[in-house]
Design a protein around this motif. Sequence first.
Motif, short mmCIF file in Angstrom:
data_model
loop_
_atom_site.label_atom_id
_atom_site.label_comp_id
_atom_site.label_asym_id
_atom_site.label_seq_id
_atom_site.Cartn_x
_atom_site.Cartn_y
_atom_site.Cartn_z
N ALA A 223 -5.50 -0.99 -4.74
CA ALA A 223 -5.17 -2.35 -4.31
C ALA A 223 -4.60 -2.35 -2.89
O ALA A 223 -5.00 -3.17 -2.05
CB ALA A 223 -4.17 -2.97 -5.28
N LYS A 224 -3.71 -1.44 -2.62
CA LYS A 224 -3.10 -1.38 -1.30
C LYS A 224 -4.15 -1.02 -0.24
O LYS A 224 -4.14 -1.56 0.87
CB LYS A 224 -1.95 -0.36 -1.30
CG LYS A 224 -0.97 -0.54 -0.15
CD LYS A 224 0.29 0.28 -0.36
CE LYS A 224 1.27 0.04 0.77
NZ LYS A 224 2.51 0.85 0.64
N ARG A 225 -5.06 -0.12 -0.58
CA ARG A 225 -6.11 0.28 0.36
C ARG A 225 -7.11 -0.86 0.62
O ARG A 225 -7.71 -0.93 1.69
CB ARG A 225 -6.87 1.48 -0.21
CG ARG A 225 -6.15 2.81 -0.04
CD ARG A 225 -6.74 3.91 -0.92
NE ARG A 225 -8.17 4.00 -0.87
CZ ARG A 225 -8.87 4.98 -0.28
NH1 ARG A 225 -8.22 5.93 0.38
NH2 ARG A 225 -10.18 5.00 -0.33
N CYS A 226 -7.27 -1.73 -0.37
CA CYS A 226 -8.28 -2.79 -0.28
C CYS A 226 -7.72 -4.16 0.10
O CYS A 226 -8.44 -5.16 0.08
CB CYS A 226 -9.02 -2.91 -1.62
SG CYS A 226 -10.01 -1.45 -2.04
N GLY A 227 -6.43 -4.23 0.41
CA GLY A 227 -5.85 -5.50 0.82
C GLY A 227 -5.61 -6.46 -0.33
O GLY A 227 -5.69 -7.68 -0.15
N ARG A 228 -5.30 -5.92 -1.51
CA ARG A 228 -4.95 -6.75 -2.67
C ARG A 228 -3.51 -6.43 -3.08
O ARG A 228 -2.95 -5.40 -2.71
CB ARG A 228 -5.87 -6.46 -3.85
CG ARG A 228 -7.18 -7.24 -3.86
CD ARG A 228 -8.17 -6.80 -2.83
NE ARG A 228 -9.48 -7.41 -3.03
CZ ARG A 228 -10.48 -7.28 -2.18
NH1 ARG A 228 -10.34 -6.58 -1.07
NH2 ARG A 228 -11.65 -7.86 -2.43
N HIS A 229 -2.92 -7.32 -3.87
CA HIS A 229 -1.60 -7.08 -4.45
C HIS A 229 -1.77 -6.49 -5.84
O HIS A 229 -2.82 -6.63 -6.48
CB HIS A 229 -0.80 -8.38 -4.52
CG HIS A 229 -0.53 -9.00 -3.18
ND1 HIS A 229 0.45 -8.53 -2.33
CD2 HIS A 229 -1.13 -10.04 -2.54
CE1 HIS A 229 0.45 -9.26 -1.23
NE2 HIS A 229 -0.50 -10.19 -1.33
N PHE A 230 -0.72 -5.86 -6.34
CA PHE A 230 -0.77 -5.23 -7.65
C PHE A 230 0.51 -5.48 -8.41
O PHE A 230 1.56 -5.82 -7.85
CB PHE A 230 -1.01 -3.72 -7.52
CG PHE A 230 0.11 -3.00 -6.80
CD1 PHE A 230 1.24 -2.56 -7.47
CD2 PHE A 230 0.01 -2.76 -5.43
CE1 PHE A 230 2.27 -1.91 -6.80
CE2 PHE A 230 1.04 -2.12 -4.74
CZ PHE A 230 2.16 -1.69 -5.43
N VAL A 231 0.43 -5.32 -9.71
CA VAL A 231 1.60 -5.28 -10.58
C VAL A 231 1.20 -4.45 -11.79
O VAL A 231 0.05 -4.48 -12.22
CB VAL A 231 2.07 -6.68 -11.01
CG1 VAL A 231 1.00 -7.41 -11.81
CG2 VAL A 231 3.38 -6.61 -11.81
N GLY A 232 2.13 -3.67 -12.31
CA GLY A 232 1.76 -2.83 -13.45
C GLY A 232 2.96 -2.30 -14.20
O GLY A 232 4.12 -2.48 -13.79
#
Length: 272
Positions: A223-232
């Motif tokens: 996600a960080k590499r692709c310009g998205r946010h994450f939660v987990g």
Amino acid sequence: MTDWRDRIFCEDALAGLARIPDAAVDLIIADPPYGLGKDYGNDSDKMDADAYLEWMEQWVDAALPKLKANGSLYIFLTWRYSPEVFVMLKKRMTMVNEIIWDRRVPSMGGSTRRFSSVHDTVGFFAKAKDYYFDLDAIRIPYDAVTKKARSRSIFVGAKWLELGYNPKDVWSVSRLHREHKERADHPTQKPLEIIERMLKASCPPDGVVLDPFMGSGTTAVAAKRCGRHFVGFELNTEYCELIAQRLAALDVNDVEAATVLVDQVKSVPEEI
């Protein structure tokens, strides 16, 4: 809680999903325990068949409300349980694809009483018919020889020839061997190539992906590499620290950020 994005919570997903507002994430990528008795530092993969399938239904019902109306789900499964899980999910969502991940396992012995199992099954499900899907972001370019062979006038300017072809539903991507530079200390780590394809196709730029079973943190890294946010969420505290280290390593020059990431993960259990 407003600061739930770009965080990994070191807790059980069933307990922690309440942190996330409903209809707030664009994509769920789930790689739950397979029910095969793997060692994840706890007993999460040591349930009998009935208990395992009941647990799968519990976390699915807790996670799906977090999806936006046009959101999607990818779920990694073993062939042993994919039929039952697919039936359960088809009562809740629309099945888009069954994807076969060919792990490129070399032919070196194996069982003499059945065919060797060399794949994982991935279910791709959508919440609604107008689900987000960006095919152009994941097209596979044609090589120069193929392009030259399609040089007749009817092919000139064809979008599919210029941008590439649609990935098929069999993904041949090598598993991560111990000597692989991407490999972390986790028994079932998934390759970035696979997770990034899912993200680019099914999560818009600046969107949010939820991973209920973070493991080694590949979804967060992708996600960080692709310009998205994450939660987990991740039960094993050692894996939580591993995730923080992998995220920090994306910018090795930012020492301050690296410290914050590790402290953030370590402090989560105290907040519960």
